[in-house]
Scaffold this active site. Structure first.
Site, PDB file in Angstrom:
ATOM      1  N   TYR A  16      -5.571   8.948   2.522  1.00  0.00           N
ATOM      2  CA  TYR A  16      -5.055   7.633   2.916  1.00  0.00           C
ATOM      3  C   TYR A  16      -6.120   6.857   3.670  1.00  0.00           C
ATOM      4  O   TYR A  16      -6.435   5.704   3.340  1.00  0.00           O
ATOM      5  CB  TYR A  16      -3.797   7.810   3.775  1.00  0.00           C
ATOM      6  CG  TYR A  16      -3.340   6.552   4.470  1.00  0.00           C
ATOM      7  CD1 TYR A  16      -2.957   5.423   3.740  1.00  0.00           C
ATOM      8  CD2 TYR A  16      -3.279   6.479   5.858  1.00  0.00           C
ATOM      9  CE1 TYR A  16      -2.533   4.263   4.378  1.00  0.00           C
ATOM     10  CE2 TYR A  16      -2.846   5.326   6.505  1.00  0.00           C
ATOM     11  CZ  TYR A  16      -2.475   4.225   5.763  1.00  0.00           C
ATOM     12  OH  TYR A  16      -2.057   3.079   6.395  1.00  0.00           O
TER      13      TYR A  16
ATOM     14  N   ALA B 232       0.839  -1.205   0.000  1.00  0.00           N
ATOM     15  CA  ALA B 232       0.000   0.000   0.000  1.00  0.00           C
ATOM     16  C   ALA B 232       0.869   1.247   0.000  1.00  0.00           C
ATOM     17  O   ALA B 232       2.045   1.207   0.352  1.00  0.00           O
ATOM     18  CB  ALA B 232      -0.903   0.017   1.243  1.00  0.00           C
TER      19      ALA B 232
ATOM     20  N   ILE C 244       8.623  17.958  17.402  1.00  0.00           N
ATOM     21  CA  ILE C 244       7.239  17.550  17.626  1.00  0.00           C
ATOM     22  C   ILE C 244       6.332  18.463  16.820  1.00  0.00           C
ATOM     23  O   ILE C 244       6.417  19.687  16.917  1.00  0.00           O
ATOM     24  CB  ILE C 244       6.876  17.628  19.126  1.00  0.00           C
ATOM     25  CG1 ILE C 244       7.637  16.554  19.911  1.00  0.00           C
ATOM     26  CG2 ILE C 244       5.375  17.478  19.333  1.00  0.00           C
ATOM     27  CD1 ILE C 244       7.372  16.585  21.403  1.00  0.00           C
TER      28      ILE C 244
END
Length: 315
Positions: free
Chosen positions: A147, A81, A206
């Site tokens: 997705y 995928a 982050i």
């Protein structure tokens, strides 16, 4: 059994291949190497039970037809995928073709030969978790990225072949998987990237505020779950989760790996619209139907992954 594994040169695929070979099955791997790499399966290439490796795409219907006609697979583990969320936002066509259309082509061959399909989906199809009991399979879905949308479309096709044709199929939704052989670069997982940067003395970046949580599943536990789903008829026609059952914020994860808050840096989120604020898995169904439970704690899994990266295992 004769088994086809798509995406077998990928991160999770590599561990699934290893387990299937160790269990004595005859294995063929199909991978276009867009995400996977041959180095992942280098140590498996000489295994007596690895019968073939084909570099090719699941969008090649002629190749699929030849493989299925020649080998009459008993099970197809379909892991191949497009898996990058940001790529799916930038280029939804490629993700849709690989994840949805490609899955349809696999299903058509499996229907022809009554080959069981184990379809690898993702926890990214879920809406955020709002409690501490975790996300079970009845939890609402929310396709926050192409997705996730492509995976939900493929899931529905996989389940439709069970209901319409009686084909044995199962949809599996592992939560955030990490461990050795995961990429440590831009397309890798947060654990591998954090560990690599920490070992190199770099800052840990982050995205956003870091309050988002993840349920982190060690890759060997994940591979055991994937393989088990292929050999148990109790999960046919079902959707089944697998996770650690414990979530951790990205802030806490960064501090656990870096050991020093000054090494943590906050940067602007590149795709905040597709972020899931809280992911916590409820794996009760996997335990009930498969007898599956995770065995590796987060701390142990991080230690194993750190050791692998430290030894030069950069995927």
């Amino acid at each position: 059994m004769n088994i086809l594994l798509t995406g077998g040169a990928g991160f999770i695929g590599r561990w699934v291949a290893k387990k299937l070979l160790e269990e004595g099955h005859h294995l063929w791997i199909l991978d276009d190497l867009s995400n996977g790499q041959e180095s992942n399966i280098a140590e498996l290439r000489d295994h007596a039970n690895l019968k073939g490796f084909a570099e090719g795409t699941i969008l090649d219907e002629k190749l699929l037809a030849e493989l299925f006609e020649e080998h009459r697979f008993d099970i197809c583990y379909h892991l191949g995928a497009s898996i990058n969320v940001q790529d799916s936002i930038d280029d939804p066509r490629t993700t849709f073709n690989n994840d949805t259309v490609g899955t349809f082509y696999i299903l058509e061959q499996c229907k022809k030969y009554n080959t069981k399909v184990v379809f690898m989906s993702t926890c990214m199809v879920y809406d955020r978790c709002s409690n501490e009991t975790g996300i079970d399979e009845l939890h609402p879905t929310k396709p926050a990225s192409p997705y996730a949308g492509a995976k939900i479309g493929a899931e529905n096709m996989v389940l439709s072949y069970y209901h319409a044709y009686g084909l044995p199929t199962v949809v599996i939704r592992p939560f955030n998987t990490y461990g050795p052989f995961q990429k440590t670069g831009g397309e890798g997982g947060v654990v591998a990237i954090f560990i690599k940067n920490a070992l190199e003395g770099k800052e840990l970046n982050i995205y956003g505020e870091g309050t988002q949580t993840r349920d982190l599943l060690y890759v060997e536990d994940c591979a055991r779950f994937v393989v088990d789903a292929g050999f148990n008829d109790a999960v046919n026609g079902e959707i089944v989760n697998a996770g650690l059952g414990r979530d951790i914020s990205v802030n806490e994860l960064a501090l656990l790996i870096a050991g020093d808050a000054s090494k943590i840096k906050y940067v602007e989120h590149i795709h905040p619209q597709s972020e899931i604020q809280k992911l916590l898995c409820n794996s009760a169904k996997a335990k009930n139907l498969l007898g599956w439970e995770p065995r590796v704690s987060l701390e142990e899994g991080i230690a194993r992954t750190r050791e692998w990266i430290k030894q030069g295992g950069l995927a």
